[in-house]
Design a protein around this motif. Structure first.
Motif, mmCIF file in Angstrom:
data_model
loop_
_atom_site.group_PDB
_atom_site.id
_atom_site.type_symbol
_atom_site.label_atom_id
_atom_site.label_comp_id
_atom_site.label_asym_id
_atom_site.label_seq_id
_atom_site.Cartn_x
_atom_site.Cartn_y
_atom_site.Cartn_z
ATOM 1 N N MET A 183 0.846 -1.199 0.000
ATOM 2 C CA MET A 183 0.000 0.000 0.000
ATOM 3 C C MET A 183 0.876 1.242 0.000
ATOM 4 N N GLU A 184 0.329 2.311 -0.509
ATOM 5 C CA GLU A 184 1.080 3.568 -0.604
ATOM 6 C C GLU A 184 0.482 4.571 0.393
ATOM 7 N N ASN A 185 1.239 4.904 1.408
ATOM 8 C CA ASN A 185 0.889 5.945 2.387
ATOM 9 C C ASN A 185 -0.305 5.635 3.282
ATOM 10 N N ASN A 186 -1.377 5.085 2.715
ATOM 11 C CA ASN A 186 -2.584 4.866 3.502
ATOM 12 C C ASN A 186 -2.966 3.397 3.513
ATOM 13 N N TYR A 187 -3.317 2.904 4.681
ATOM 14 C CA TYR A 187 -3.783 1.531 4.783
ATOM 15 C C TYR A 187 -5.091 1.384 4.014
ATOM 16 N N HIS B 52 4.363 1.613 1.897
ATOM 17 C CA HIS B 52 5.446 2.427 1.316
ATOM 18 C C HIS B 52 5.098 3.876 1.604
ATOM 19 N N VAL B 53 5.914 4.530 2.426
ATOM 20 C CA VAL B 53 5.569 5.880 2.885
ATOM 21 C C VAL B 53 6.377 6.908 2.099
ATOM 22 N N THR B 54 5.668 7.661 1.267
ATOM 23 C CA THR B 54 6.316 8.707 0.460
ATOM 24 C C THR B 54 5.850 10.093 0.884
ATOM 25 N N ASP B 55 4.744 10.170 1.585
ATOM 26 C CA ASP B 55 4.179 11.447 2.022
ATOM 27 C C ASP B 55 5.159 12.153 2.982
ATOM 28 N N PRO B 56 5.599 13.380 2.632
ATOM 29 C CA PRO B 56 6.629 14.045 3.453
ATOM 30 C C PRO B 56 6.193 14.285 4.896
ATOM 31 N N ALA B 57 4.932 14.607 5.111
ATOM 32 C CA ALA B 57 4.479 14.867 6.486
ATOM 33 C C ALA B 57 4.532 13.583 7.309
ATOM 34 N N LYS B 58 4.099 12.492 6.717
ATOM 35 C CA LYS B 58 4.151 11.209 7.438
ATOM 36 C C LYS B 58 5.598 10.794 7.699
ATOM 37 N N ARG B 59 6.450 10.990 6.693
ATOM 38 C CA ARG B 59 7.866 10.632 6.877
ATOM 39 C C ARG B 59 8.477 11.436 8.025
ATOM 40 N N ALA B 60 8.147 12.717 8.072
ATOM 41 C CA ALA B 60 8.695 13.562 9.151
ATOM 42 C C ALA B 60 8.185 13.099 10.513
ATOM 43 N N GLN B 68 15.620 9.160 14.733
ATOM 44 C CA GLN B 68 16.858 8.900 13.993
ATOM 45 C C GLN B 68 16.789 9.726 12.708
ATOM 46 N N PRO B 69 17.827 10.528 12.444
ATOM 47 C CA PRO B 69 17.727 11.539 11.388
ATOM 48 C C PRO B 69 17.564 10.971 9.985
ATOM 49 N N TYR B 70 17.952 9.704 9.782
ATOM 50 C CA TYR B 70 17.900 9.142 8.431
ATOM 51 C C TYR B 70 16.539 8.522 8.096
ATOM 52 N N ILE B 71 15.659 8.418 9.072
ATOM 53 C CA ILE B 71 14.344 7.814 8.792
ATOM 54 C C ILE B 71 13.537 8.755 7.895
ATOM 55 N N GLY B 72 13.085 8.238 6.762
ATOM 56 C CA GLY B 72 12.249 9.038 5.867
ATOM 57 C C GLY B 72 12.992 10.190 5.227
ATOM 58 N N GLN B 73 14.296 10.124 5.188
ATOM 59 C CA GLN B 73 15.076 11.120 4.420
ATOM 60 C C GLN B 73 15.450 10.490 3.081
ATOM 61 N N ASN B 74 16.700 10.545 2.701
ATOM 62 C CA ASN B 74 17.087 9.968 1.401
ATOM 63 C C ASN B 74 16.713 8.481 1.312
ATOM 64 N N GLY B 75 16.316 8.084 0.110
ATOM 65 C CA GLY B 75 15.940 6.690 -0.090
ATOM 66 C C GLY B 75 14.454 6.482 0.146
ATOM 67 N N GLU B 144 1.470 6.321 19.254
ATOM 68 C CA GLU B 144 1.537 7.529 18.410
ATOM 69 C C GLU B 144 1.734 7.156 16.942
ATOM 70 N N LEU B 145 2.577 6.163 16.684
ATOM 71 C CA LEU B 145 2.838 5.784 15.286
ATOM 72 C C LEU B 145 1.568 5.252 14.617
ATOM 73 N N ILE B 146 0.786 4.490 15.375
ATOM 74 C CA ILE B 146 -0.480 3.965 14.826
ATOM 75 C C ILE B 146 -1.389 5.128 14.418
ATOM 76 N N LYS B 147 -1.380 6.208 15.226
ATOM 77 C CA LYS B 147 -2.168 7.406 14.872
ATOM 78 C C LYS B 147 -1.630 8.053 13.605
ATOM 79 N N VAL B 148 -0.324 8.247 13.559
ATOM 80 C CA VAL B 148 0.302 8.897 12.396
ATOM 81 C C VAL B 148 -0.029 8.136 11.108
ATOM 82 N N LEU B 149 0.026 6.819 11.190
ATOM 83 C CA LEU B 149 -0.214 5.999 9.990
ATOM 84 C C LEU B 149 -1.702 5.715 9.781
ATOM 85 N N ASP B 150 -2.525 6.146 10.753
ATOM 86 C CA ASP B 150 -3.977 5.915 10.682
ATOM 87 C C ASP B 150 -4.286 4.449 10.378
ATOM 88 N N LEU B 151 -3.740 3.573 11.224
ATOM 89 C CA LEU B 151 -3.892 2.131 10.999
ATOM 90 C C LEU B 151 -5.159 1.610 11.667
#
Lengths: 252, 252
Positions: A183-187, B52-60, B68-75, B144-151
């Motif tokens: 999935m991309e970004n959203n479950y 697959h998380v590409t959304d910049p707000a979610k990555r941040a 950890q500074p490398y999470i959701g940065q390059n790659g 908190e992560l479950i909220k961020v990802l809206d799982l």
């Protein structure tokens, strides 16, 4: 889709449950252990161990508990242990208390270490044209297995691996389609069982080709059926077994 | 010791935490997903998914929680989910109750499925000369992560994987010696911290070569030190987060 020899071994994975009556060489075993040893480990805590079980009485007892005829028969049997005993002894030698070793968090990290090592070991075997099957069935009766293996507290037998020279060539078992799995970004909450209509047909065809005389179940029929239906099972002693071993004691 | 290209990639594993400012191609990503998809799965229940998380707000947000500074940065950033939601929906569509989906046993099988897939994905990346690091730190604050990802309930974010084109070439981190890691038939209860005297020197030398200006800790010093000392941490919300998600409800 990119191909190389590693990826092709991954894509060609099938569980092998019939082996030739021959044990692995020391060289082959050492190679498997090295593959396990080099897997990622959480916070560099290295919280797993491998028990190579060659003793016929122990192999028979594990087979009886796992209720699968190939466990501990032809080939080699490895039991992968979650192992916090070693780090407990290290802390004791330094005059420290057990610290976080009894938390669910640290136990879970050890589980992850252990499973990463299992997959590396299996793929290393496959890359040598050996075969193997991961044995979740060793947890059928965890408290009894701990007795059979005479394991100390702070260890837990998580998964087995029966590995050897394949004596069968099963078909590749079809897996969930990528658009269901990724999935991309959203479950994808809108998932419906009927999304798997085509996949169900592929699975049914796989069983039909494998054994035309057996009842054929699609994927969704299997999931809706006996394997997930409520039933009494000693597998539900898992939490009790962990707590008996001193693991994940803070769970509430 | 036997060598082939798969085993050599396994032996050369190092976690990569610095990546070039470039995303993976669709072809590379598909290849990783196929590697994950073909890993072993317990009882053919296929209980994991990849976000697959590409959304910049979610990555941040994930980076902030993971600290950890490398999470959701390059790659690219992949979050591996334990996923029992799908099988719950399949059972509901068939008019069945949730059966064993809320047991610790089935949750644990899903954890194993998920981690096996993570290791296949990482090694597939390494075999394409990409690099990656498994992110246990996504569990720093699971609620908190479950909220961020809206799982939805019946899912849980178990491990992340940051993957990309390496922009560093770290040394191989020395692992516990094989005679500590592997045992024959009987668990080695006589293990003593002092058995690791030579290994401790190897680890200290590794840190010394990596960064002569930083404090150098042997393996046993690390285990006896801060990482396992008692401390307050939101990582201890793990069990509460699982229960909130409807998972492992029978734990007692």
């Amino acid at each position: 889709m990119i191909h190389n020899s590693t990826i092709d071994y991954q894509l060609n994975h099938r569980s092998i449950r019939a082996f030739k009556p021959q044990n692995l060489s020391d060289d082959q075993l050492t190679t498997l252990y090295e593959a396990a040893r080099h897997a990622s480990t959480s916070m560099f805590m290295q919280q797993f161990s491998i028990l190579h079980v060659t003793d016929p009485a122990k192999r028979a007892a594990i087979r009886r508990l796992g209720r699968q005829p190939y466990i501990g028969q032809n080939g080699d049997l490895l039991i992968f242990l979650v192992d916090l005993y070693r780090n407990q002894k290290i802390r004791q030698a330094a005059g420290k208390d057990d610290g976080r070793l009894h938390t669910t968090d640290i136990f879970q990290q050890a589980v992850e270490d252990t499973v990463l090592a299992v997959q590396n070991t299996l793929l290393a075997a496959e890359s040598m044209d050996l075969g193997g099957v991961i044995l979740g069935s060793i947890k059928n009766n965890p408290i009894e297995l701990i007795k059979v293996l005479d394991l100390p507290k702070m260890t837990f037998p998580l998964l087995g691996l029966q590995v050897g020279i394949p004596d069968q060539a099963p078909q590749l078992k079809p897996r969930l389609p990528l658009d269901t799995l990724v999935m991309e970004n959203n479950y994808h909450r809108a998932f419906k069982a009927s999304d798997l209509k085509d996949y169900d047909q592929v699975v049914s065809q796989y069983y039909d080709l494998r054994d035309a005389n057996r009842r054929i179940d699609s994927f969704t029929k299997q999931i809706a059926g006996a394997k997930l239906d409520n039933h009494e099972t000693t597998r539900d002693k898992l939490a009790a077994a962990l707590q008996q071993q001193g693991l994940a004691l803070d769970w509430k």
